[in-house]
Design a protein around this motif. Structure first.
Motif, mmCIF file in Angstrom:
data_model
loop_
_atom_site.group_PDB
_atom_site.id
_atom_site.type_symbol
_atom_site.label_atom_id
_atom_site.label_comp_id
_atom_site.label_asym_id
_atom_site.label_seq_id
_atom_site.Cartn_x
_atom_site.Cartn_y
_atom_site.Cartn_z
ATOM 1 N N GLY A 1 0.798 -1.216 0.000
ATOM 2 C CA GLY A 1 0.000 0.000 0.000
ATOM 3 C C GLY A 1 0.831 1.267 0.000
ATOM 4 O O GLY A 1 0.353 2.320 0.406
ATOM 5 N N ILE A 2 2.068 1.192 -0.468
ATOM 6 C CA ILE A 2 2.965 2.345 -0.429
ATOM 7 C C ILE A 2 2.413 3.523 -1.234
ATOM 8 O O ILE A 2 2.506 4.673 -0.802
ATOM 9 N N GLU A 3 1.808 3.235 -2.384
ATOM 10 C CA GLU A 3 1.260 4.327 -3.207
ATOM 11 C C GLU A 3 0.100 5.022 -2.490
ATOM 12 O O GLU A 3 -0.002 6.249 -2.499
ATOM 13 N N ARG A 4 -0.752 4.250 -1.865
ATOM 14 C CA ARG A 4 -1.880 4.823 -1.112
ATOM 15 C C ARG A 4 -1.363 5.662 0.054
ATOM 16 O O ARG A 4 -1.884 6.730 0.357
ATOM 17 N N TYR A 5 -0.325 5.177 0.719
ATOM 18 C CA TYR A 5 0.258 5.885 1.852
ATOM 19 C C TYR A 5 0.858 7.212 1.401
ATOM 20 O O TYR A 5 0.680 8.249 2.057
ATOM 21 N N ARG A 6 1.570 7.192 0.269
ATOM 22 C CA ARG A 6 2.180 8.428 -0.252
ATOM 23 C C ARG A 6 1.126 9.461 -0.636
ATOM 24 O O ARG A 6 1.355 10.657 -0.510
#
Length: 178
Positions: free
Chosen positions: A54-59
């Protein structure tokens, strides 16, 4: 989203390695997924795992992925890591097979020269053994054909059995069955 840079690929490889390690330790999928999640609110350790799930969502400051999405990502990572390791092992095996074939070739030529030049029976036997080993290593031998037959070479008899008959046979052969 393009191809990750070298640092991101290294972080993803590390995440996959961690996923495998946790899986081998017997950790359940949800715990693995949470431990390797990017969002600290979801992450089991309360930290932002680098290149975590979920790195993109977190960013983008979006809500973290659902538990199901996290589990799916962890499973996908483990499958991919295992596939990568199988491919590496296959490459290693091919290299080792080539090395062994080269060694056998060198031994063969030494034994073959002695067998032909001196007509030495021991060297002839050694040459044949090296040839047999090389053929096995490289899969050069034709497969052995096996044929099953019944009594006196006749056809194999196939009979139908009822469930009761099968249960009686199982009871006769399995001492744990009561």
């Amino acid at each position: 989203m393009g191809r990750p840079d070298k640092a991101a690929r290294a972080a993803i490889a590390r995440r996959r390695s961690d996923a495998i390690d946790l899986c081998l330790a017997g950790v359940d999928w949800l715990t693995i997924a949470r431990k390797l999640a990017a969002d600290p609110t979801v992450n089991g350790d309360g930290i932002a795992y680098p290149q975590g799930y979920g790195i993109e969502r977190y960013r983008k400051k979006q809500d973290p992925p659902s538990d199901e999405a996290l589990i799916h990502a962890a499973c996908r990572d483990v499958r991919q890591a295992l596939a990568d390791r199988r491919a590496e092992l296959a490459d290693d095996v091919d290299e080792l097979r080539a090395l062994e074939a080269e060694r056998l070739d060198r031994l063969f030529f030494a034994a073959y020269k002695k067998a032909v030049r001196d007509q030495d029976l021991a060297a002839i036997d050694r040459t044949l053994r090296i040839m047999e080993r090389r053929a096995r290593l490289l899969g050069l031998d034709m497969p052995v054909r096996t044929e099953r037959s019944g009594p006196d070479g006749g056809p194999v008899q196939v009979e139908n059995a009822t469930v009761d008959e099968l249960e009686k046979l199982i009871a006769l052969t399995d001492p744990d069955t009561e």
